[in-house]
Design an enzyme around this catalytic site. Structure first.
Site, PDB file in Angstrom:
ATOM      1  N   ASN A  67       0.818  -1.214   0.000  1.00 48.19           N
ATOM      2  CA  ASN A  67       0.000   0.000   0.000  1.00 48.19           C
ATOM      3  C   ASN A  67       0.850   1.262   0.000  1.00 48.19           C
ATOM      4  O   ASN A  67       2.051   1.200  -0.156  1.00 48.19           O
ATOM      5  CB  ASN A  67      -1.003  -0.059   1.152  1.00 48.19           C
ATOM      6  CG  ASN A  67      -2.396   0.127   0.602  1.00 48.19           C
ATOM      7  OD1 ASN A  67      -2.622   1.015  -0.213  1.00 48.19           O
ATOM      8  ND2 ASN A  67      -3.311  -0.720   1.023  1.00 48.19           N
ATOM      9  N   HIS A 123      21.690   0.222  12.980  1.00 49.91           N
ATOM     10  CA  HIS A 123      22.745   1.231  12.928  1.00 49.91           C
ATOM     11  C   HIS A 123      23.759   0.877  13.992  1.00 49.91           C
ATOM     12  O   HIS A 123      23.381   0.572  15.130  1.00 49.91           O
ATOM     13  CB  HIS A 123      22.188   2.618  13.281  1.00 49.91           C
ATOM     14  CG  HIS A 123      21.454   3.257  12.152  1.00 49.91           C
ATOM     15  ND1 HIS A 123      22.092   3.748  11.042  1.00 49.91           N
ATOM     16  CD2 HIS A 123      20.143   3.500  11.973  1.00 49.91           C
ATOM     17  CE1 HIS A 123      21.191   4.256  10.221  1.00 49.91           C
ATOM     18  NE2 HIS A 123      19.998   4.116  10.755  1.00 49.91           N
ATOM     19  N   LYS A 190       6.369 -12.394  22.882  1.00 48.70           N
ATOM     20  CA  LYS A 190       6.438 -13.760  23.455  1.00 48.70           C
ATOM     21  C   LYS A 190       5.246 -14.545  22.923  1.00 48.70           C
ATOM     22  O   LYS A 190       4.173 -13.965  22.665  1.00 48.70           O
ATOM     23  CB  LYS A 190       6.313 -13.686  24.989  1.00 48.70           C
ATOM     24  CG  LYS A 190       7.449 -12.907  25.660  1.00 48.70           C
ATOM     25  CD  LYS A 190       8.417 -13.878  26.337  1.00 48.70           C
ATOM     26  CE  LYS A 190       9.771 -13.274  26.643  1.00 48.70           C
ATOM     27  NZ  LYS A 190       9.804 -12.136  27.517  1.00 48.70           N
TER      28      LYS A 190
END
Ligand SMILES: CC(C)(COP(=O)(O)OP(=O)(O)OC[C@H]1O[C@@H](n2cnc3c(N)ncnc32)[C@H](O)[C@@H]1OP(=O)(O)O)[C@@H](O)C(=O)NCCC(=O)NCCS
Length: 216
Positions: A67, A123, A190
């Site tokens: 989209n 990064h 989890k």
């Protein structure tokens, strides 16, 4: 009803390719895209604007939808050629951000809601004397999302694998592998439910743990 925004295609290519802005529904299909991607299937729909960085490392399967306002980026940081694959029938919502330095695979018929972030890298931040924005991007772990899985709104999947037919709950951050046929949620994500093949139904991990507790 025709959608004028849809009909206006604005693609921004970086890397080897420069900015391209085009208008017209016809060019919106593989006629335009095929040349830029590593491979592109049939009947895919990439809604504009879409930002692409090094699309020559990206494979788009048949019937893929992405989209508006997505950003797909591949970056070669070492001898590995990045490989970003969005396989047949995958449908990805608005504002996706998908980055790949080595391998990101989005499986067949994966359904992903808006604002997903999928990445096999980070990064570098180790050097405190250099702005993080100027530190090297480093590989974290290969990403794959198994076929038929559903990724909820605003989910991040960073350097790990999600199995087949899994659900990742809205707003989750997935940093560890999630097994096939699981529902996972939260930060860090989890497993909250898993499919019990013998019982033929989804079961809550919490109630299983509770049972174990009583039996023990
Ligand atoms: C993950 C999800 C599918 C679970 O639905 P469900 O099977 O009906 O789960 P339940 O409501 O039985 O929840 C089970 C437990 O997980 C928790 N939970 C559910 N979704 C959660 C989420 N996104 N984050 C954190 N915890 C979540 C519930 O609070 C509940 O906890 P409890 O056992 O302590 O009460 C749903 O909550 C979800 O996040 N859907 C994504 C919606 C979305 O993004 N849609 C975009 C359109 S494509």
């Amino acid at each position: 009803m025709s959608n004028k925004f849809n009909d206006f295609m604005h693609l921004t290519f970086h890397g080897k390719l420069r900015v391209i802005t085009l208008q017209g529904q016809l060019l919106k299909t593989f006629i335009l895209y095929k040349g830029f991607f590593k491979k592109a299937g049939k009947n895919f729909r990439l809604n504009s604007p879409l930002r692409l960085y090094n699309p020559h490392n990206i494979t788009i399967g048949n019937d893929v939808t992405i989209n508006h306002l997505g950003w797909l980026l591949t970056l070669q940081i070492d001898s590995n050629i990045p490989e970003l694959v969005i396989d047949d029938g995958a449908a990805i919502g608005n504002f996706c951000h998908i980055t790949c330095v080595k391998k990101v695979y989005i499986g067949k018929n994966v359904l992903a809601a808006d604002r997903i972030y999928i990445s096999d890298n980070l990064h570098g931040y180790e050097d405190i004397t250099t702005p993080i924005a100027k530190q090297k991007v480093k590989f974290k772990g290969e990403v794959s999302i198994g076929e038929n899985s559903w990724i909820g709104e605003n989910v991040s999947i960073i350097g790990c694998k999600v199995g087949r037919h899994c659900v990742i709950g809205a707003n989750s951050v997935v940093t560890k592998d999630i097994p096939d046929y699981s529902i996972a949620a939260g930060i860090p994500a989890k497993v909250i439910k898993r499919y019990d093949i013998q019982a033929g139904k989804w079961v809550s991990v919490k109630s299983e743990k509770g049972k174990e507790g009583i039996e023990a």
